[in-house]
Design a protein around this motif. Structure first.
Motif, PDB file in Angstrom:
ATOM      1  N   ARG A  82       0.808  -1.217   0.000  1.00  0.00           N
ATOM      2  CA  ARG A  82       0.000   0.000   0.000  1.00  0.00           C
ATOM      3  C   ARG A  82       0.844   1.271   0.000  1.00  0.00           C
ATOM      4  N   LYS A  83       2.129   1.195   0.357  1.00  0.00           N
ATOM      5  CA  LYS A  83       2.942   2.396   0.539  1.00  0.00           C
ATOM      6  C   LYS A  83       2.991   3.268  -0.699  1.00  0.00           C
ATOM      7  N   THR A  84       3.076   2.642  -1.840  1.00  0.00           N
ATOM      8  CA  THR A  84       3.251   3.408  -3.071  1.00  0.00           C
ATOM      9  C   THR A  84       1.935   3.825  -3.699  1.00  0.00           C
ATOM     10  N   ASN A  85       0.828   3.394  -3.129  1.00  0.00           N
ATOM     11  CA  ASN A  85      -0.470   3.736  -3.693  1.00  0.00           C
ATOM     12  C   ASN A  85      -0.996   5.031  -3.121  1.00  0.00           C
ATOM     13  N   GLN A  86      -1.564   5.850  -3.964  1.00  0.00           N
ATOM     14  CA  GLN A  86      -2.130   7.101  -3.489  1.00  0.00           C
ATOM     15  C   GLN A  86      -3.371   6.817  -2.661  1.00  0.00           C
ATOM     16  N   ALA A  87      -3.480   7.497  -1.516  1.00  0.00           N
ATOM     17  CA  ALA A  87      -4.610   7.268  -0.613  1.00  0.00           C
ATOM     18  C   ALA A  87      -5.800   8.088  -1.067  1.00  0.00           C
ATOM     19  N   LYS A  88      -6.626   7.529  -1.886  1.00  0.00           N
ATOM     20  CA  LYS A  88      -7.829   8.224  -2.340  1.00  0.00           C
ATOM     21  C   LYS A  88      -8.949   7.219  -2.498  1.00  0.00           C
ATOM     22  N   PHE A  89     -10.171   7.718  -2.395  1.00  0.00           N
ATOM     23  CA  PHE A  89     -11.331   6.864  -2.570  1.00  0.00           C
ATOM     24  C   PHE A  89     -11.710   6.811  -4.046  1.00  0.00           C
ATOM     25  N   PRO A  90     -12.163   5.661  -4.515  1.00  0.00           N
ATOM     26  CA  PRO A  90     -12.652   5.594  -5.902  1.00  0.00           C
ATOM     27  C   PRO A  90     -13.927   6.417  -6.051  1.00  0.00           C
ATOM     28  N   LEU A  91     -14.190   6.862  -7.264  1.00  0.00           N
ATOM     29  CA  LEU A  91     -15.368   7.682  -7.531  1.00  0.00           C
ATOM     30  C   LEU A  91     -16.621   6.824  -7.436  1.00  0.00           C
ATOM     31  N   PRO A  92     -17.601   7.211  -6.600  1.00  0.00           N
ATOM     32  CA  PRO A  92     -18.833   6.435  -6.506  1.00  0.00           C
ATOM     33  C   PRO A  92     -19.651   6.540  -7.788  1.00  0.00           C
ATOM     34  N   GLN A  93     -20.451   5.511  -8.061  1.00  0.00           N
ATOM     35  CA  GLN A  93     -21.266   5.511  -9.276  1.00  0.00           C
ATOM     36  C   GLN A  93     -22.261   6.667  -9.316  1.00  0.00           C
ATOM     37  N   ILE A  94     -22.722   7.109  -8.156  1.00  0.00           N
ATOM     38  CA  ILE A  94     -23.707   8.182  -8.123  1.00  0.00           C
ATOM     39  C   ILE A  94     -23.152   9.469  -8.710  1.00  0.00           C
ATOM     40  N   LEU A  95     -21.822   9.576  -8.800  1.00  0.00           N
ATOM     41  CA  LEU A  95     -21.182  10.772  -9.352  1.00  0.00           C
ATOM     42  C   LEU A  95     -20.606  10.554 -10.742  1.00  0.00           C
ATOM     43  N   ALA A  96     -20.544   9.317 -11.180  1.00  0.00           N
ATOM     44  CA  ALA A  96     -19.792   8.983 -12.384  1.00  0.00           C
ATOM     45  C   ALA A  96     -20.333   9.658 -13.641  1.00  0.00           C
ATOM     46  N   GLU A  97     -21.649   9.651 -13.845  1.00  0.00           N
ATOM     47  CA  GLU A  97     -22.245  10.209 -15.058  1.00  0.00           C
ATOM     48  C   GLU A  97     -22.621  11.679 -14.908  1.00  0.00           C
ATOM     49  N   ASN A  98     -23.106  12.036 -13.742  1.00  0.00           N
ATOM     50  CA  ASN A  98     -23.592  13.392 -13.502  1.00  0.00           C
ATOM     51  C   ASN A  98     -23.477  13.681 -12.015  1.00  0.00           C
ATOM     52  N   LYS A  99     -22.579  14.604 -11.645  1.00  0.00           N
ATOM     53  CA  LYS A  99     -22.328  14.832 -10.226  1.00  0.00           C
ATOM     54  C   LYS A  99     -23.485  15.506  -9.502  1.00  0.00           C
ATOM     55  N   TRP A 100     -24.528  15.936 -10.252  1.00  0.00           N
ATOM     56  CA  TRP A 100     -25.692  16.560  -9.625  1.00  0.00           C
ATOM     57  C   TRP A 100     -26.949  15.708  -9.756  1.00  0.00           C
ATOM     58  N   ALA A 101     -26.826  14.500 -10.280  1.00  0.00           N
ATOM     59  CA  ALA A 101     -28.011  13.663 -10.468  1.00  0.00           C
ATOM     60  C   ALA A 101     -28.708  13.355  -9.150  1.00  0.00           C
ATOM     61  N   TRP A 102     -27.966  13.289  -8.065  1.00  0.00           N
ATOM     62  CA  TRP A 102     -28.535  12.955  -6.765  1.00  0.00           C
ATOM     63  C   TRP A 102     -29.574  13.974  -6.300  1.00  0.00           C
ATOM     64  N   LYS A 103     -29.527  15.209  -6.824  1.00  0.00           N
ATOM     65  CA  LYS A 103     -30.475  16.239  -6.400  1.00  0.00           C
ATOM     66  C   LYS A 103     -31.818  16.114  -7.110  1.00  0.00           C
ATOM     67  N   ASP A 104     -31.862  15.329  -8.169  1.00  0.00           N
ATOM     68  CA  ASP A 104     -33.094  15.179  -8.953  1.00  0.00           C
ATOM     69  C   ASP A 104     -34.140  14.401  -8.144  1.00  0.00           C
ATOM     70  N   ASP A 105     -35.377  14.912  -8.136  1.00  0.00           N
ATOM     71  CA  ASP A 105     -36.452  14.234  -7.394  1.00  0.00           C
ATOM     72  C   ASP A 105     -36.690  12.818  -7.892  1.00  0.00           C
ATOM     73  N   ARG A 106     -36.527  12.602  -9.193  1.00  0.00           N
ATOM     74  CA  ARG A 106     -36.737  11.272  -9.749  1.00  0.00           C
ATOM     75  C   ARG A 106     -35.681  10.293  -9.239  1.00  0.00           C
ATOM     76  N   GLU A 107     -34.453  10.764  -9.075  1.00  0.00           N
ATOM     77  CA  GLU A 107     -33.397   9.905  -8.548  1.00  0.00           C
ATOM     78  C   GLU A 107     -33.619   9.629  -7.058  1.00  0.00           C
ATOM     79  N   PHE A 108     -34.050  10.652  -6.337  1.00  0.00           N
ATOM     80  CA  PHE A 108     -34.396  10.486  -4.923  1.00  0.00           C
ATOM     81  C   PHE A 108     -35.434   9.377  -4.755  1.00  0.00           C
ATOM     82  N   ALA A 109     -36.463   9.383  -5.609  1.00  0.00           N
ATOM     83  CA  ALA A 109     -37.525   8.373  -5.527  1.00  0.00           C
ATOM     84  C   ALA A 109     -37.054   7.025  -6.061  1.00  0.00           C
ATOM     85  N   ARG A 110     -36.281   7.024  -7.142  1.00  0.00           N
ATOM     86  CA  ARG A 110     -35.838   5.764  -7.758  1.00  0.00           C
ATOM     87  C   ARG A 110     -35.028   4.921  -6.787  1.00  0.00           C
ATOM     88  N   GLN A 111     -34.233   5.575  -5.953  1.00  0.00           N
ATOM     89  CA  GLN A 111     -33.397   4.816  -5.029  1.00  0.00           C
ATOM     90  C   GLN A 111     -34.216   4.077  -3.969  1.00  0.00           C
TER      91      GLN A 111
END
Length: 783
Positions: free
Chosen positions: A297-326
């Motif tokens: 692990r020493k040589t690996n950068q300490a960062k989290f992978p990008l979650p799928q909820i942000l992959a296509e559209n970083k604001w999709a989570w604010k959409d009412d349809r996405e709120f309900a779909r989940q």
């Protein structure tokens, strides 16, 4: 004979099906002389030694059929025995799927016995094995006294009296769960730890975090999996524990200032590296293993992978349809229900987190926590998607019979839209706690443990139902023990991150009062929640009220495949209902589950186990819970819950009322107010790290339709039926992929464009894929 083990051992002997002549050993098979093992070869698998040995036995002609073997570990350390294969003749091979730790004889004082993959109902047991079958079961039950040692294969029941730590102070005291009307709960494995000095009703806790927890040898994690789990945990830990740079946690603030700052946690722009691993984490692993993990692990950068909820559209989570779909395709899809008065149109639905929370809110809303009890109403539109139409947030009133409700409706702009977003966020906080404590922990991990204990105590390894269930119990008890030590205990991760805090497990106990085993099968659950209607023509007996319900539609396919497999399997062994009623092991198993393992629910409705229909329903439900239900609530956590603005775990501000100082602050900067309402930096980063660990498949995972050993049963008919099960799962996989590609099914991806793959079987012969892959249904609750 070939033995695959992880350490060198001393000797073994085999047992035949012919009885010994000695009257004192009546009912026991003929035992060969001991023979020493000879090393054949050693291979490496991710740093672990896999060693193969061979041994040769000479036995007389009347020895009989090989049914068991005994192995003696004469060395200082335990080893993990994977499997054994005996070549009796050029055409006769007998297999043993061992998958257990074998401890030194100086500890156990007795040889370890393993049985072949041949199974018998109790009345079919060869005469020479009858007494051995009884003795083996008796040895596993214990006497309920003393502290259990790590090498003891003892299965006893206990209450959840090990969650608190009164020795650390009154604030760490927690009520005992189980055994009382006030706090009912499923039973857990008994450890026999000494009682707390401050509270004799509860068990004492270790001073330091460690993974040295009693779990019977047959339930302990495979060394490869344990190493990988530790590695994943340490990798996640370095994200927030002592980073070399201080950019992640500012000295003057423990909160984020903008959405971009939150996003930087995933982008890796801080440039921090995996720094010193702290002592608390270092003590979790053996030195050699830890050094190996740190080196990688020493040589690996300490960062989290990008979650799928942000992959296509970083604001999709604010959409009412996405709120309900989940609510129907996210990680808590079995809480939403149809409103009965609107069932004729099947249009109105509710996500209800009100009644069970109200009694706790006054205790919860302290120390900066701001929580409501929520109800969310939703409407089904013509295209099949759900739209929220109102949110009710309630607080306790001045008296116990009064409430202070506040209703919000959707808005597209202005301060109303900002207030609506705050209301949705409070709903997601409610849903996050319910998901972790109820849908994930209680409804899968906790309720299955008594079934495992009862199976070991009452169903011989020779029993076909033991053989059927074994892969669906793999690792669960060990994982549960880790949960009790790290996640659900006082001061544990869930208390630190969920808004329910120290009342978390009390709340879980309250909702166990509503739990009934006969309602846990998917068709029954859908009917209860008003998400389906009865349909006698359907093979599942139900019909969804709207087909674009990904969890329901995919789940019913998986449910039917499991039920068909269970029915096929049971029909091989039980030719008539009378065989079920006369099966003393099966009847004792079912009685013990109802009256002891789930003893606080023994007055609830349970089937009587009188016929094949009863048995099939029970086993299908149990396998569904252990595999598909758990997969649906576990492996999508990182995709959705690792980004707290989408699914926060707590809120630190109430929604401001007009005329208050907070409202003026809200008007000045609505986004800033929203971000300050979310968890602190340290809490948020700890939560993201937890989501990363809990969402990962390990590389040796065993999925639905797979078994660790090809020759797991000696019955060719059963193996062919299992292949039929696997083909059914492949067909379902194709249908799910086709549904996910259908643009008319709006809930299959939604604004975030996340395909619903949590019930995708992912049948493949390559079992080396691990990580945060979402898809794939493991056989058991193994994380």
């Amino acid at each position: 004979m070939d033995l695959k083990v992880g350490k060198v051992t001393s000797a073994t002997s085999i047992m035949g099906s012919r009885s010994q002549n000695n009257p004192s050993n009546a009912g026991k098979g003929k035992l060969s002389k001991k023979a020493s093992l000879r090393h054949v070869k050693t291979t490496k698998d991710k740093g672990l030694n896999i060693i193969m040995y061979s041994v040769k036995f000479n036995v007389e002609a009347e020895f009989g059929i090989l049914g068991a073997f005994l192995i003696t570990n004469g060395h200082k350390h335990k080893f993990f025995l994977q499997s054994a294969t005996f070549e009796v003749s050029s055409v006769k091979i007998i297999h043993f799927d061992c998958q257990s730790w074998v401890y030194p004889i100086r500890r156990t004082k007795t040889d370890r016995i393993f049985f072949s993959n041949t199974c018998y109902l109790p009345h079919q047991t060869p005469a020479a094995m009858v007494e051995l079958r009884r003795e083996e079961l008796h040895s596993l039950r214990g006497d309920g006294r003393g502290e259990r040692k790590e090498w003891e294969r003892i299965y006893e029941y206990d209450h959840y009296d090990d969650l608190g730590n009164a020795n650390k102070g009154h604030e760490h005291a927690r009520p005992v769960l189980g055994g009382t009307q006030a706090h009912p709960y499923p039973r857990r494995i008994r450890t026999g730890h000494t009682c707390s000095n401050k509270d004799p009703k509860t068990k004492s806790q270790p001073k330091m975090i460690n993974l040295d927890i009693f779990v019977p040898p047959d339930e302990q994690l495979h060394p490869k999996k344990l190493l990988e789990l530790l590695s994943n945990s340490i990798q996640s830990a370095v994200h927030f524990i002592i980073p070399e740079t201080k950019s992640l946690i500012k000295e003057d603030s423990d909160s984020f200032d903008s959405f971009n700052e939150i996003l930087e946690v995933f982008s890796g722009n801080q440039g921090q590296q995996a720094g010193k691993v702290p002592d608390e984490v270092r003590k979790m692993a053996p030195n050699k293993q830890l050094k190996r993990m740190i080196h990688t692990r020493k040589t690996n950068q300490a960062k989290f992978p990008l979650p799928q909820i942000l992959a296509e559209n970083k604001w999709a989570w604010k959409d009412d349809r996405e709120f309900a779909r989940q609510m129907i395709a996210g990680i808590n899809p079995a809480r939403i229900r149809g409103l009965q008065q609107a069932m004729s149109q099947h249009k109105i639905f509710i996500l209800d987190h009100h009644d069970y929370l109200m009694p706790f809110l006054n205790r919860i809303n302290t120390n900066g926590i701001c929580a409501y009890a929520s109800r969310t109403l939703l409407f089904s539109s013509k295209d099949g998607s759900l739209k929220p139409v109102a949110i009710e947030l309630s607080l306790p009133g001045s008296s116990s019979s009064e409430e202070d409700p506040w209703v919000f409706v959707p808005a597209s702009q202005g301060i109303e839209a900002a207030s609506w977003q705050l209301a949705k966020t409070h709903v997601t906080a409610n849903d996050s706690a319910h998901h972790q404590l109820i849908s994930h922990w209680l409804h899968t991990h906790a309720v299955v443990e008594p079934f495992i204990i009862a199976s070991r105590r009452q169903l011989s390894v020779m029993h076909p139902i033991h053989q059927l269930l074994r892969p669906h119990f793999r690792d669960t008890m060990h994982i549960n023990a880790l949960y009790r030590r790290i996640l659900i205990n006082s001061g544990g991760v869930l208390e630190k991150t969920l808004f329910t805090g120290e009342v978390s497990m009390e709340l879980s106990s309250m909702l166990y009062k509503e739990w009934r085993f006969d309602e846990q099968g998917l068709p029954s659950d859908l009917l209860k929640r008003g998400m389906a209607i009865q349909d006698p023509e359907s093979p599942t007996g139900v019909k969804l009220i709207f087909h674009d319900y990904p969890y329901g539609e995919d789940g019913l396919d998986i449910w039917l495949a499991i039920k068909t497999w269970v029915s096929d399997f049971c029909s091989v062994f039980y030719k008539q209902d009378g065989h079920i009623q006369s099966d003393e092991e099966l009847q004792a198993w079912w009685s013990e589950i109802r009256n002891v393992g789930h003893g606080d629910k023994k007055r609830e409705k349970w089937c009587e186990m009188k016929n094949l229909t009863d048995l099939i329903e029970v086993l299908t439900t149990l396998i569904w819970i252990s595999s598909a239900l758990h997969a649906s609530v576990a492996f999508g956590q990182y995709a959705y819950a690792s980004y707290p603005p989408n699914r926060t775990t707590l809120c630190r501000k109430f929604i401001p009322e007009e005329g208050t100082f907070e409202f003026a602050e809200f008007l000045r900067d609505t986004d800033g107010y929203f971000i300050k309402m979310l968890p602190r930096r340290s809490e948020m980063t700890l939560w993201i790290a937890l989501m990363e660990v809990l969402s990962q498949h390990t590389s040796d995972e065993e999925y639905l339709g797979q078994r660790s050993m090809v020759q797991w049963t000696d019955k060719e008919e059963v193996r062919q039926l299992f292949m039929k099960f696997k083909r059914n799962l492949r067909d379902i996989q194709g249908r799910i992929i086709e549904r996910n590609g259908n643009p008319e099914l709006k809930n299959r991806g939604g604004p975030a464009k996340i395909p619903y793959e949590l019930l995708l079987p992912d049948i493949t012969d390559d079992r080396s894929t691990g990580g945060i892959i979402g898809k794939g249904i493991p056989n058991s609750i193994s994380i």
